[in-house]
Design a protein around this motif. Structure first.
Motif, mmCIF file in Angstrom:
data_model
loop_
_atom_site.group_PDB
_atom_site.id
_atom_site.type_symbol
_atom_site.label_atom_id
_atom_site.label_comp_id
_atom_site.label_asym_id
_atom_site.label_seq_id
_atom_site.Cartn_x
_atom_site.Cartn_y
_atom_site.Cartn_z
ATOM 1 N N ILE A 6 -14.723 93.759 3.916
ATOM 2 C CA ILE A 6 -14.960 92.545 3.134
ATOM 3 C C ILE A 6 -16.454 92.227 3.098
ATOM 4 N N ALA A 7 -17.123 92.354 4.238
ATOM 5 C CA ALA A 7 -18.558 92.087 4.291
ATOM 6 C C ALA A 7 -19.325 93.034 3.379
ATOM 7 N N ARG A 8 -18.967 94.319 3.370
ATOM 8 C CA ARG A 8 -19.633 95.280 2.504
ATOM 9 C C ARG A 8 -19.397 94.934 1.032
ATOM 10 N N TRP A 9 -18.199 94.479 0.715
ATOM 11 C CA TRP A 9 -17.884 94.069 -0.652
ATOM 12 C C TRP A 9 -18.786 92.910 -1.069
ATOM 13 N N ARG A 10 -18.990 91.969 -0.156
ATOM 14 C CA ARG A 10 -19.859 90.833 -0.465
ATOM 15 C C ARG A 10 -21.293 91.276 -0.757
ATOM 16 N N PHE A 11 -21.794 92.214 0.019
ATOM 17 C CA PHE A 11 -23.160 92.687 -0.206
ATOM 18 C C PHE A 11 -23.282 93.313 -1.591
ATOM 19 N N ALA A 12 -22.248 94.029 -2.001
ATOM 20 C CA ALA A 12 -22.264 94.611 -3.343
ATOM 21 C C ALA A 12 -22.191 93.519 -4.404
ATOM 22 N N ALA A 13 -21.322 92.521 -4.197
ATOM 23 C CA ALA A 13 -21.175 91.438 -5.167
ATOM 24 C C ALA A 13 -22.458 90.642 -5.318
ATOM 25 N N GLN A 14 -23.232 90.545 -4.242
ATOM 26 C CA GLN A 14 -24.462 89.755 -4.271
ATOM 27 C C GLN A 14 -25.689 90.559 -4.698
ATOM 28 N N MET A 283 -18.752 84.596 9.506
ATOM 29 C CA MET A 283 -19.027 85.588 10.541
ATOM 30 C C MET A 283 -18.304 86.915 10.332
ATOM 31 N N LEU A 284 -17.803 87.161 9.132
ATOM 32 C CA LEU A 284 -17.401 88.528 8.802
ATOM 33 C C LEU A 284 -18.607 89.456 8.806
ATOM 34 N N ILE A 285 -19.795 88.862 8.759
ATOM 35 C CA ILE A 285 -21.016 89.644 8.873
ATOM 36 C C ILE A 285 -21.204 90.153 10.303
ATOM 37 N N ASP A 286 -20.363 89.671 11.210
ATOM 38 C CA ASP A 286 -20.347 90.111 12.609
ATOM 39 C C ASP A 286 -18.927 90.530 12.970
ATOM 40 N N GLY A 289 -18.061 91.070 16.568
ATOM 41 C CA GLY A 289 -18.207 89.936 17.476
ATOM 42 C C GLY A 289 -19.304 90.108 18.507
ATOM 43 N N ILE A 290 -20.450 90.658 18.099
ATOM 44 C CA ILE A 290 -21.541 90.914 19.048
ATOM 45 C C ILE A 290 -22.569 89.792 19.093
ATOM 46 N N VAL A 291 -22.556 88.897 18.095
ATOM 47 C CA VAL A 291 -23.534 87.808 18.068
ATOM 48 C C VAL A 291 -23.136 86.759 19.097
ATOM 49 N N ALA A 306 -24.199 95.895 6.135
ATOM 50 C CA ALA A 306 -23.557 94.592 5.959
ATOM 51 C C ALA A 306 -23.115 93.950 7.260
ATOM 52 N N GLN A 307 -23.709 94.372 8.381
ATOM 53 C CA GLN A 307 -23.375 93.788 9.680
ATOM 54 C C GLN A 307 -24.638 93.316 10.392
ATOM 55 N N LEU A 308 -24.535 92.147 10.980
ATOM 56 C CA LEU A 308 -25.653 91.538 11.693
ATOM 57 C C LEU A 308 -25.847 92.243 13.031
#
Length: 358
Positions: A6-14, A283-286, A289-291, A306-308
């Protein structure tokens, strides 16, 4: 769908992953609004989504008035295409205005005080437009209206929400100025509320999705009832799926990316839409759960695929220095991705990059 997908999809959409937008005009229109509390941060937020990042691109739009920097959506600045600003303010300003007004009235301002101050602002800008905040404050003092710095900020925010004032032409140094709204923003279209809710929903989801209804409610400062009305109005242009007990909306016909994204690495400020554009599912960008829990990502983010992966601080001097504190050990491909990101960001600033990973 996994959280990472989902996070990767968002990066593409943006447009953070190729294909990028052709210009700053396309980025702002596609995202509908870009948070712009910090002008330097928002300039990179727009440029990094374009094929050829160029500071002059957005700067020219702000000078011409094709893009306006003003308070809208939430009690902070955003970049919005002038053609979209009036209907977006009509839709969202009534929810934001009480927040700013309450701070003035709690400080002792009366309705008469506010009316007098607004009249003085408009008189000053009619006399000479494109005034900085300090210049507006001085003009008010000359007219017998004394304000503190915080009061002036709130006052100008209210005039922006009331479509009296907006950004003027920036100074030669790039400092924000103010001008009369009527002189900078064309009359434009004014859809009814149902149509406006549908358009806001469609454009947010297309530019930011997949996203949840609560993400949109946060982004637009709208109650969930209005968001659901918007989803119903835009339903033919949207699709959805279920993940982890939540419904995620995306543009109809859009599919998640399957290939490796380019560029893989990004150095972004915390106000970037890929972070501030969400709340419920931010926080789907994480996904791993490492942050550290309960902490913002400092003032910047180091992102790979696409991950923090770490905190980032940018320092501009003789070189563009990027200090990255990883949340976990980085492998060599991840370091190379951040090196490439530092090179792109530094080139945008007209400087040599200096990436330091501690």
């Amino acid at each position: 769908m996994t959280p990472h997908e989902i996070a990767r999809w968002r990066f593409a959409a943006q447009h953070l992953a190729a294909p990028h937008a052709a210009s700053a005009t396309e980025v702002v229109a596609h995202l509908l609004a870009v948070q712009a509390e910090n002008p330097g941060q928002s300039a990179w937020a727009v440029a990094t989504r374009t094929e050829q990042p160029d500071a002059a691109d957005l700067a020219g739009l702000l000078t011409s008035g094709a893009v306006i920097r003003t308070h809208v959506l939430r009690p902070t600045w955003h970049l919005v295409a002038a053609a979209d600003l009036t209907w977006l303010l009509e839709l969202t300003a009534p929810r934001v205005r009480p927040t700013l007004l309450r701070q003035l009235t709690d400080g002792g301002w009366t309705t008469a005080d506010l009316d007098r101050a607004v009249a003085a602002v408009m008189d000053a800008l009619a006399e000479r437009a494109d005034r900085t905040r300090d210049e507006v404050g001085a003009a008010l003092a000359e007219r017998g209206v004394a304000t503190t710095g915080h009061e002036l900020m709130l006052l100008l925010g209210l005039t922006e929400l009331d479509r009296l004032v907006c950004s003027g032409r920036p100074t030669a140094e790039g400092t924000h100025t103010y001008a009369a709204y009527a002189d900078r923003v064309p009359a434009g279209r004014r859809p009814d509320r149902e149509e406006a809710l549908g358009e806001l929903t469609r454009r947010y989801v297309t530019g930011h999705g997949p996203a949840t209804e609560r993400d949109l409610a946060y982004w637009a400062t709208l109650p969930l009832g209005d968001v659901r009305r918007g989803l119903a109005a835009a339903r033919d242009d949207l699709a959805c799926f279920e993940h982890d007990g939540r419904t995620f909306w995306h543009a109809a016909g859009a599919t998640p990316p399957t290939d490796d994204q380019e560029p893989a690495g990004h150095l972004l400020q915390l106000l970037d839409e890929t972070y501030r554009g969400f709340q419920d599912s931010r926080m789907l960008i994480d996904a791993a759960g490492i942050v550290p829990a309960g902490r913002e990502a400092a003032i910047g983010m180091a992102v790979v695929d696409a991950q923090l992966v770490g905190r980032m601080k940018r320092t501009v001097g003789r070189r563009a220095r990027f200090d990255v504190v990883p949340h976990r050990p980085l492998d060599r491909p991840e370091v190379r991705a951040l090196e490439a990101a530092a090179a792109r960001y530094a080139a945008f600033l007209g400087l040599e990059p200096d990436l330091r990973i501690s």
